[in-house]
Design a protein around this motif. Structure first.
Motif, PDB file in Angstrom:
ATOM      1  N   VAL A 149      16.487 -21.692-123.240  1.00 28.86           N
ATOM      2  CA  VAL A 149      17.408 -23.478-123.553  1.00 28.86           C
ATOM      3  C   VAL A 149      15.951 -24.162-123.720  1.00 28.86           C
ATOM      4  O   VAL A 149      16.107 -24.747-124.657  1.00 28.86           O
ATOM      5  CB  VAL A 149      17.971 -23.967-122.269  1.00 28.86           C
ATOM      6  N   LEU A 150      14.961 -23.967-122.377  1.00 30.77           N
ATOM      7  CA  LEU A 150      14.106 -25.219-123.257  1.00 30.77           C
ATOM      8  C   LEU A 150      13.166 -24.967-124.012  1.00 30.77           C
ATOM      9  O   LEU A 150      12.745 -25.721-124.838  1.00 30.77           O
ATOM     10  CB  LEU A 150      13.450 -25.713-121.607  1.00 30.77           C
ATOM     11  N   ASN A 151      12.834 -23.420-124.623  1.00 29.56           N
ATOM     12  CA  ASN A 151      11.937 -23.363-125.722  1.00 29.56           C
ATOM     13  C   ASN A 151      12.564 -23.416-126.677  1.00 29.56           C
ATOM     14  O   ASN A 151      12.205 -23.815-128.221  1.00 29.56           O
ATOM     15  CB  ASN A 151      12.011 -21.104-125.726  1.00 29.56           C
ATOM     16  N   GLU A 152      14.287 -23.502-127.099  1.00 29.94           N
ATOM     17  CA  GLU A 152      15.426 -23.788-127.780  1.00 29.94           C
ATOM     18  C   GLU A 152      14.945 -24.893-128.198  1.00 29.94           C
ATOM     19  O   GLU A 152      14.678 -24.897-130.017  1.00 29.94           O
ATOM     20  CB  GLU A 152      16.574 -23.024-127.988  1.00 29.94           C
ATOM     21  N   ALA A 153      15.580 -25.656-127.556  1.00 26.12           N
ATOM     22  CA  ALA A 153      14.937 -27.418-127.877  1.00 26.12           C
ATOM     23  C   ALA A 153      13.768 -27.824-128.091  1.00 26.12           C
ATOM     24  O   ALA A 153      13.391 -28.893-129.182  1.00 26.12           O
ATOM     25  CB  ALA A 153      15.227 -27.957-125.954  1.00 26.12           C
ATOM     26  N   LEU A 154      12.513 -26.586-127.964  1.00 24.66           N
ATOM     27  CA  LEU A 154      11.252 -27.381-128.376  1.00 24.66           C
ATOM     28  C   LEU A 154      11.104 -26.678-129.464  1.00 24.66           C
ATOM     29  O   LEU A 154      10.491 -27.662-130.540  1.00 24.66           O
ATOM     30  CB  LEU A 154      10.568 -26.614-127.181  1.00 24.66           C
ATOM     31  N   ALA A 155      11.795 -26.213-130.387  1.00 24.29           N
ATOM     32  CA  ALA A 155      11.283 -25.653-131.523  1.00 24.29           C
ATOM     33  C   ALA A 155      12.597 -25.920-132.487  1.00 24.29           C
ATOM     34  O   ALA A 155      12.334 -26.657-133.413  1.00 24.29           O
ATOM     35  CB  ALA A 155      11.787 -24.004-131.182  1.00 24.29           C
TER      36      ALA A 155
ATOM     37  N   ASP B 285      15.121 -17.943-116.090  1.00 28.52           N
ATOM     38  CA  ASP B 285      14.719 -17.575-117.299  1.00 28.52           C
ATOM     39  C   ASP B 285      15.062 -17.927-118.221  1.00 28.52           C
ATOM     40  O   ASP B 285      15.431 -18.427-119.618  1.00 28.52           O
ATOM     41  CB  ASP B 285      14.707 -15.569-117.682  1.00 28.52           C
ATOM     42  N   HIS B 286      16.679 -17.731-117.783  1.00 28.88           N
ATOM     43  CA  HIS B 286      17.403 -18.004-119.384  1.00 28.88           C
ATOM     44  C   HIS B 286      17.469 -19.623-118.780  1.00 28.88           C
ATOM     45  O   HIS B 286      17.700 -20.608-120.136  1.00 28.88           O
ATOM     46  CB  HIS B 286      19.745 -18.261-118.451  1.00 28.88           C
ATOM     47  N   ALA B 287      17.564 -20.411-118.078  1.00 27.35           N
ATOM     48  CA  ALA B 287      16.903 -21.955-118.454  1.00 27.35           C
ATOM     49  C   ALA B 287      15.800 -22.131-118.971  1.00 27.35           C
ATOM     50  O   ALA B 287      15.858 -23.462-119.926  1.00 27.35           O
ATOM     51  CB  ALA B 287      16.503 -22.650-116.933  1.00 27.35           C
ATOM     52  N   ALA B 288      15.061 -21.494-118.571  1.00 24.87           N
ATOM     53  CA  ALA B 288      13.692 -21.585-119.403  1.00 24.87           C
ATOM     54  C   ALA B 288      14.004 -21.261-121.187  1.00 24.87           C
ATOM     55  O   ALA B 288      12.946 -21.961-122.079  1.00 24.87           O
ATOM     56  CB  ALA B 288      12.700 -20.375-118.818  1.00 24.87           C
TER      57      ALA B 288
ATOM     58  N   GLY C 245      13.249 -29.266-131.501  1.00 23.88           N
ATOM     59  CA  GLY C 245      12.280 -30.663-132.115  1.00 23.88           C
ATOM     60  C   GLY C 245      12.907 -31.766-130.823  1.00 23.88           C
ATOM     61  O   GLY C 245      12.888 -33.236-131.058  1.00 23.88           O
ATOM     62  N   ARG C 246      13.800 -31.270-129.904  1.00 22.78           N
ATOM     63  CA  ARG C 246      14.708 -31.796-129.162  1.00 22.78           C
ATOM     64  C   ARG C 246      14.077 -32.733-128.240  1.00 22.78           C
ATOM     65  O   ARG C 246      14.280 -33.489-127.159  1.00 22.78           O
ATOM     66  CB  ARG C 246      15.776 -30.945-128.641  1.00 22.78           C
ATOM     67  N   LEU C 247      13.114 -31.528-127.043  1.00 26.35           N
ATOM     68  CA  LEU C 247      11.987 -32.419-126.506  1.00 26.35           C
ATOM     69  C   LEU C 247      10.519 -31.860-127.091  1.00 26.35           C
ATOM     70  O   LEU C 247      10.116 -31.459-128.549  1.00 26.35           O
ATOM     71  CB  LEU C 247      11.641 -30.836-125.644  1.00 26.35           C
ATOM     72  N   THR C 248       9.617 -32.984-126.956  1.00 25.08           N
ATOM     73  CA  THR C 248       8.449 -33.163-126.827  1.00 25.08           C
ATOM     74  C   THR C 248       7.809 -31.544-126.537  1.00 25.08           C
ATOM     75  O   THR C 248       8.311 -31.199-124.876  1.00 25.08           O
ATOM     76  CB  THR C 248       7.617 -34.318-126.714  1.00 25.08           C
TER      77      THR C 248
ATOM     78  N   ASP D 292      20.416 -31.258-118.463  1.00 21.93           N
ATOM     79  CA  ASP D 292      21.692 -31.685-118.339  1.00 21.93           C
ATOM     80  C   ASP D 292      22.690 -32.773-119.553  1.00 21.93           C
ATOM     81  O   ASP D 292      23.485 -32.592-120.205  1.00 21.93           O
ATOM     82  CB  ASP D 292      21.909 -33.057-117.427  1.00 21.93           C
ATOM     83  N   ASP D 293      20.604 -32.880-120.121  1.00 21.23           N
ATOM     84  CA  ASP D 293      21.362 -33.666-121.719  1.00 21.23           C
ATOM     85  C   ASP D 293      20.306 -32.474-123.085  1.00 21.23           C
ATOM     86  O   ASP D 293      20.400 -33.033-124.163  1.00 21.23           O
ATOM     87  CB  ASP D 293      20.276 -34.985-121.980  1.00 21.23           C
ATOM     88  N   LEU D 294      20.637 -30.764-122.891  1.00 17.10           N
ATOM     89  CA  LEU D 294      20.679 -30.305-123.714  1.00 17.10           C
ATOM     90  C   LEU D 294      21.401 -29.002-123.889  1.00 17.10           C
ATOM     91  O   LEU D 294      22.639 -28.268-123.328  1.00 17.10           O
ATOM     92  CB  LEU D 294      19.428 -29.394-123.136  1.00 17.10           C
ATOM     93  N   PRO D 295      21.629 -28.461-125.558  1.00  9.06           N
ATOM     94  CA  PRO D 295      22.939 -28.159-124.990  1.00  9.06           C
ATOM     95  C   PRO D 295      22.267 -26.234-124.682  1.00  9.06           C
ATOM     96  O   PRO D 295      21.626 -26.191-125.472  1.00  9.06           O
ATOM     97  CB  PRO D 295      22.618 -27.437-126.543  1.00  9.06           C
ATOM     98  N   VAL D 296      23.509 -26.113-123.966  1.00 12.00           N
ATOM     99  CA  VAL D 296      22.653 -24.401-122.793  1.00 12.00           C
ATOM    100  C   VAL D 296      23.742 -23.340-123.894  1.00 12.00           C
ATOM    101  O   VAL D 296      24.748 -23.481-124.004  1.00 12.00           O
ATOM    102  CB  VAL D 296      23.388 -24.982-121.883  1.00 12.00           C
TER     103      VAL D 296
END
Length: 226
Positions: free
Chosen positions: A48-54, A43-46, A56-59, A84-88
């Motif tokens: 991080v992805l959600n924040e990156a999507l918001a 859930d913590h990893a997810a 604009g770091r990820l499509t 690995d390529d995202l701020p955690v």
């Protein structure tokens, strides 16, 4: 008979290099760890992805692919290359829970995330100047009619991927939506007489809907209804 030389006892074998799982913070993902990933780790990893999507770091496609990898991960080491390529961000010792039933009365920041579930914010709760709401195969109900605002203007980054989001604002709040919809929809009600005033509070909505939808409605407070 052979005699044992006890003057120089054989040393204990050295530990192999790697993570000491008995001392490792279970929330700190370790490349050398064979520790099984917990639901909290995923859930913590997810988040991080959600924040990156918001941000604009990820499509949306990259977000979906990585999310699949996270929930298929068996160990903490499996989670590392996905992030690995995202701020955690550091994990808070007392994370703010996302409620799916009765709403909490105070809220002190952090993204509101609903993945295959629901999140609710209503009643008297504190709205940060900038906040993020993410729904992935889930829904969120954000009611700002009785919320405590930090000032005259707040910004909401709203991301919905195969999900939905309902935002309710008081009649006097002006809404400016600058988000986008990709195979989705954004339905924002028109301004009211109160929201067109010079001192009206302002809600700015950003983000994207991908196979999802966001609905914004002006409604009277329950105490003002006749």
């Amino acid at each position: 008979m052979r005699h044992l030389d006890v003057t120089h006892p054989t040393p204990f074998p050295r530990r192999r290099p790697g993570a000491d799982n008995s001392r490792m913070d279970p929330q700190a993902f370790n490349t050398n760890s064979r520790l099984r990933a917990s639901d909290a780790d995923r859930d913590h990893a997810a988040s991080v992805l959600n924040e990156a999507l918001a941000e604009g770091r990820l499509t949306a496609e990259e977000h979906s692919e990585r999310l699949d990898s996270i929930y298929a991960a068996k160990t903490q080491a499996d989670l590392v290359p996905v992030l690995d390529d995202l701020p955690v961000p550091a994990v808070s010792a007392s994370p703010v829970p996302v409620t799916s039933g009765a709403a909490e009365k105070t809220y002190h920041g952090g993204p509101i995330v609903a993945i295959f579930g629901g999140a609710v914010r209503k009643g008297r709760w504190r709205v940060p100047p900038t906040s993020t709401v993410v729904t992935v195969f889930g829904g969120a109900d954000i009611d700002m009619r009785d919320a405590i605002l930090p000032g005259r203007e707040v910004t909401l980054r709203a991301v919905s991927v195969f999900g939905g989001m309902s935002i309710t604002v008081p009649p006097e709040m002006r809404v400016v939506d600058s988000g986008i919809a990709i195979f989705g929809g954004r339905d924002v009600s028109g301004e009211t007489d109160e929201s067109e005033g010079p001192n009206a509070p302002l809600l700015r909505i950003k983000g994207a809907c991908v196979f999802g939808g966001i609905s914004v409605r002006h409604k009277q407070r329950k105490s003002q209804r006749s």
